[in-house]
Design a protein around this motif. Structure first.
Motif, short mmCIF file in Angstrom:
data_model
loop_
_atom_site.label_atom_id
_atom_site.label_comp_id
_atom_site.label_asym_id
_atom_site.label_seq_id
_atom_site.Cartn_x
_atom_site.Cartn_y
_atom_site.Cartn_z
N THR A 181 0.82 -1.22 0.00
CA THR A 181 0.00 0.00 0.00
C THR A 181 0.85 1.27 0.00
O THR A 181 0.35 2.34 0.30
CB THR A 181 -0.94 0.00 1.22
N ILE A 182 2.09 1.14 -0.37
CA ILE A 182 3.00 2.28 -0.35
C ILE A 182 2.51 3.37 -1.30
O ILE A 182 2.00 3.09 -2.40
CB ILE A 182 4.43 1.84 -0.69
N SER A 183 2.66 4.61 -0.90
CA SER A 183 2.27 5.75 -1.73
C SER A 183 3.48 6.29 -2.48
O SER A 183 4.61 5.99 -2.15
CB SER A 183 1.68 6.86 -0.86
N LYS B 73 12.75 4.66 -5.19
CA LYS B 73 12.39 3.70 -6.24
C LYS B 73 13.59 3.08 -6.92
O LYS B 73 13.47 2.01 -7.51
CB LYS B 73 11.47 4.34 -7.28
N ASN B 74 14.72 3.72 -6.80
CA ASN B 74 15.92 3.16 -7.39
C ASN B 74 16.63 2.26 -6.37
O ASN B 74 16.49 2.44 -5.18
CB ASN B 74 16.88 4.26 -7.83
N THR C 141 11.31 -3.25 -5.91
CA THR C 141 10.69 -3.70 -7.14
C THR C 141 10.14 -2.52 -7.93
O THR C 141 9.89 -1.45 -7.37
CB THR C 141 9.56 -4.70 -6.85
N GLU C 142 9.91 -2.75 -9.20
CA GLU C 142 9.49 -1.66 -10.08
C GLU C 142 8.14 -1.07 -9.65
O GLU C 142 7.92 0.13 -9.74
CB GLU C 142 9.40 -2.15 -11.53
N ASP C 143 7.25 -1.95 -9.16
CA ASP C 143 5.95 -1.45 -8.70
C ASP C 143 6.01 -0.90 -7.27
O ASP C 143 5.00 -0.43 -6.75
CB ASP C 143 4.88 -2.53 -8.81
N ARG C 144 7.17 -1.01 -6.66
CA ARG C 144 7.44 -0.49 -5.31
C ARG C 144 6.64 -1.19 -4.22
O ARG C 144 6.59 -0.72 -3.10
CB ARG C 144 7.22 1.01 -5.24
#
Lengths: 110, 113
Positions: A26-28, A52-53, A65-68
């Motif tokens: 559920t990360i924003s 995100k990196n 991950t790419e979708d975080r």
């Protein structure tokens, strides 16, 4: 704040890479992922953070991950001194309140 | 750099007594945090200060708890009167507002009998 889910405990052999997972589905968009650890009888110690990196410092690497929605903390060559409780925390940029969950108790075995 | 210094390391007191925990943050840090850790509740944020001003004390459990930061190099957490359920390890942490990563002290282990 977004919640995180971590396994309660993990084991790793000394000298091997320790990979600690964390789910934060559920990360924003403006929330960072932080990792702290707490060695027995000591205060928590900051390890690393990321947005995100992937990030790397002298202590560890953080793979997001790419979708975080999840991340992995990697200790590349674990030593006995890395035995500790590891906390994954998600918190908005600029927020000062860090909410610690139960963390993962990592045991490094000789 | 001596890090965040907390005193005393251990405190044993009788129920009803006043307890004062002390913290010296890292020089140059402008944010200070008080946390409490128990087996049942884990690490809980009690209160934090920016530039010596209390910003959020919503984690302070009761009016028996109070915290002050009279200057940039000193803070106290006081419990009056103390109760057995206050037994815990109390951590102080400091940081620079806007920067990532706080530094925690070694904690004060409080036992109220």
């Amino acid at each position: 704040d977004a919640k995180t889910t971590q396994p309660p405990s993990m084991d790793c052999a000394e000298g091997r890479a320790a990979n600690l997972p964390c789910n934060h589905s559920t990360i924003s968009g403006n929330e960072y992922v932080y990792w702290y650890r707490q060695i027995h009888s000591q205060g928590p110690q900051y390890i690393i953070h990321g947005l995100k990196n992937n990030e790397t410092n002298e202590m560890a690497s953080l793979i997001i991950t790419e979708d975080r929605k999840s991340s992995t903390l990697i200790l590349p060559h674990a030593t006995l001194r890395d035995t500790a409780v590891y906390y994954c925390i998600v918190s908005p940029q600029g927020a000062q309140k860090l909410v610690f969950g139960q963390g993962t108790r990592l045991t490094i075995n000789p | 750099d001596a890090g965040v210094i907390q005193s005393p390391r251990h405190e044993v007191t009788e129920m009803g007594q006043e307890v004062t925990l002390r913290c010296k943050p890292i020089s140059g840090h402008n944010s200070l945090f008080w946390y409490r850790q128990t087996m049942m509740r884990g690490l809980e944020l009690l209160i934090y200060f920016n530039n010596n001003v209390p910003i959020d004390d919503s984690g302070m459990p009761e009016d028996r708890f109070s915290a002050k930061m009279p200057n940039a190099s000193f803070s106290t957490l006081k419990i009056q009167p103390s109760e057995p359920r206050d037994s815990a390890v109390y951590f102080c942490a400091s940081g620079i507002r806007g920067r990532f990563g706080y530094t925690f002290g070694s904690g004060t282990r409080l036992t109220v009998v």
